[in-house]
Motif scaffolding. Sequence first.
Motif, PDB file in Angstrom:
ATOM      1  N   VAL A  22      50.313  24.315  -0.195  1.00 53.98           N
ATOM      2  CA  VAL A  22      50.354  22.856  -0.335  1.00 53.98           C
ATOM      3  C   VAL A  22      51.041  22.566  -1.662  1.00 53.98           C
ATOM      4  O   VAL A  22      50.974  23.371  -2.590  1.00 53.98           O
ATOM      5  CB  VAL A  22      48.957  22.180  -0.297  1.00 53.98           C
ATOM      6  CG1 VAL A  22      48.334  22.269   1.072  1.00 53.98           C
ATOM      7  CG2 VAL A  22      48.043  22.728  -1.356  1.00 53.98           C
ATOM      8  N   VAL A  23      51.701  21.435  -1.730  1.00 55.32           N
ATOM      9  CA  VAL A  23      52.283  20.968  -2.986  1.00 55.32           C
ATOM     10  C   VAL A  23      51.532  19.700  -3.358  1.00 55.32           C
ATOM     11  O   VAL A  23      51.561  18.709  -2.625  1.00 55.32           O
ATOM     12  CB  VAL A  23      53.794  20.708  -2.861  1.00 55.32           C
ATOM     13  CG1 VAL A  23      54.338  20.115  -4.157  1.00 55.32           C
ATOM     14  CG2 VAL A  23      54.527  21.997  -2.510  1.00 55.32           C
ATOM     15  N   SER A  32      43.401  28.784  -1.534  1.00 55.33           N
ATOM     16  CA  SER A  32      42.509  27.689  -1.151  1.00 55.33           C
ATOM     17  C   SER A  32      42.179  26.845  -2.368  1.00 55.33           C
ATOM     18  O   SER A  32      42.037  27.371  -3.484  1.00 55.33           O
ATOM     19  CB  SER A  32      41.216  28.243  -0.548  1.00 55.33           C
ATOM     20  OG  SER A  32      41.481  28.924   0.662  1.00 55.33           O
ATOM     21  N   CYS A  33      42.066  25.530  -2.155  1.00 53.91           N
ATOM     22  CA  CYS A  33      41.836  24.634  -3.289  1.00 53.91           C
ATOM     23  C   CYS A  33      41.037  23.415  -2.849  1.00 53.91           C
ATOM     24  O   CYS A  33      40.881  23.146  -1.656  1.00 53.91           O
ATOM     25  CB  CYS A  33      43.165  24.199  -3.902  1.00 53.91           C
ATOM     26  SG  CYS A  33      44.217  23.219  -2.807  1.00 53.91           S
ATOM     27  N   LEU A  40      41.619  18.806  -9.558  1.00 53.78           N
ATOM     28  CA  LEU A  40      42.227  19.851  -8.738  1.00 53.78           C
ATOM     29  C   LEU A  40      41.574  21.179  -9.102  1.00 53.78           C
ATOM     30  O   LEU A  40      41.669  21.629 -10.242  1.00 53.78           O
ATOM     31  CB  LEU A  40      43.739  19.912  -8.982  1.00 53.78           C
ATOM     32  CG  LEU A  40      44.519  21.002  -8.248  1.00 53.78           C
ATOM     33  CD1 LEU A  40      44.347  20.869  -6.740  1.00 53.78           C
ATOM     34  CD2 LEU A  40      45.989  20.935  -8.631  1.00 53.78           C
ATOM     35  N   VAL A  41      40.875  21.768  -8.132  1.00 47.42           N
ATOM     36  CA  VAL A  41      40.266  23.090  -8.297  1.00 47.42           C
ATOM     37  C   VAL A  41      41.212  24.052  -7.603  1.00 47.42           C
ATOM     38  O   VAL A  41      41.301  24.077  -6.376  1.00 47.42           O
ATOM     39  CB  VAL A  41      38.852  23.139  -7.682  1.00 47.42           C
ATOM     40  CG1 VAL A  41      38.252  24.534  -7.808  1.00 47.42           C
ATOM     41  CG2 VAL A  41      37.950  22.091  -8.327  1.00 47.42           C
ATOM     42  N   ARG A  42      41.949  24.833  -8.384  1.00 51.35           N
ATOM     43  CA  ARG A  42      43.069  25.620  -7.867  1.00 51.35           C
ATOM     44  C   ARG A  42      42.689  26.901  -7.127  1.00 51.35           C
ATOM     45  O   ARG A  42      43.500  27.433  -6.406  1.00 51.35           O
ATOM     46  CB  ARG A  42      44.024  25.957  -9.000  1.00 51.35           C
ATOM     47  CG  ARG A  42      44.772  24.758  -9.494  1.00 51.35           C
ATOM     48  CD  ARG A  42      45.558  25.063 -10.759  1.00 51.35           C
ATOM     49  NE  ARG A  42      46.328  23.903 -11.165  1.00 51.35           N
ATOM     50  CZ  ARG A  42      45.844  22.881 -11.829  1.00 51.35           C
ATOM     51  NH1 ARG A  42      44.561  22.863 -12.145  1.00 51.35           N
ATOM     52  NH2 ARG A  42      46.616  21.872 -12.166  1.00 51.35           N
ATOM     53  N   ASP A  43      41.514  27.429  -7.335  1.00 48.65           N
ATOM     54  CA  ASP A  43      41.177  28.710  -6.710  1.00 48.65           C
ATOM     55  C   ASP A  43      39.779  28.662  -6.104  1.00 48.65           C
ATOM     56  O   ASP A  43      38.856  29.287  -6.598  1.00 48.65           O
ATOM     57  CB  ASP A  43      41.299  29.829  -7.745  1.00 48.65           C
ATOM     58  CG  ASP A  43      41.285  31.207  -7.102  1.00 48.65           C
ATOM     59  OD1 ASP A  43      41.522  31.305  -5.885  1.00 48.65           O
ATOM     60  OD2 ASP A  43      41.026  32.193  -7.814  1.00 48.65           O
ATOM     61  N   LEU A 121      41.828  25.173   3.042  1.00 46.10           N
ATOM     62  CA  LEU A 121      41.721  26.626   3.205  1.00 46.10           C
ATOM     63  C   LEU A 121      43.120  27.210   3.409  1.00 46.10           C
ATOM     64  O   LEU A 121      43.842  26.799   4.314  1.00 46.10           O
ATOM     65  CB  LEU A 121      40.848  26.967   4.415  1.00 46.10           C
ATOM     66  CG  LEU A 121      39.361  26.646   4.285  1.00 46.10           C
ATOM     67  CD1 LEU A 121      38.658  26.831   5.621  1.00 46.10           C
ATOM     68  CD2 LEU A 121      38.723  27.501   3.209  1.00 46.10           C
ATOM     69  N   LEU A 122      43.492  28.150   2.550  1.00 46.24           N
ATOM     70  CA  LEU A 122      44.783  28.840   2.654  1.00 46.24           C
ATOM     71  C   LEU A 122      44.549  30.339   2.643  1.00 46.24           C
ATOM     72  O   LEU A 122      43.719  30.836   1.879  1.00 46.24           O
ATOM     73  CB  LEU A 122      45.694  28.443   1.484  1.00 46.24           C
ATOM     74  CG  LEU A 122      46.110  26.963   1.430  1.00 46.24           C
ATOM     75  CD1 LEU A 122      46.812  26.661   0.129  1.00 46.24           C
ATOM     76  CD2 LEU A 122      46.986  26.612   2.617  1.00 46.24           C
TER      77      LEU A 122
END
Length: 123
Positions: A22-23, A32-33, A40-43, A121-122
């Motif tokens: 995602v951007v 996943s974020c 923004l929670v990056r991890d 979810l990534l």
Amino acid sequence: MKFTQQSPAGINLIRRYGADFVVIGDEEIRRSCLVSAGALVRDWAPRSVAELGIEHLAPIFDLAPEVVVLSTGATQKFPRAAWRAEFSARRIGIEIMEVGAACRTYNVLVGEERKVVGAILLP
């Protein structure tokens, strides 16, 4: 006549998305974020619906949402009932969607100044 969505300045919008990214703003994220208007929670730890556990809920609830839009990847997959029940117990809405629908829905809700969290979810 051209219509454009006007959003409050400085909020986190999802600009692009794909199966594994995602951007958000100008930042490409490949893990996943969690995203809200101002955070923004990056991890975020889980990588799939199968990995979602009760222990993954605290970072979501810390953002104090009214509604959570959960992106489950290329297809819509529902988490276990016990996981979903935690939202009901806190009177927080949960919407579960494939990545495209989730990103678009998040952007609409955040543009309406709703207290929304996108849980992406990534793999």
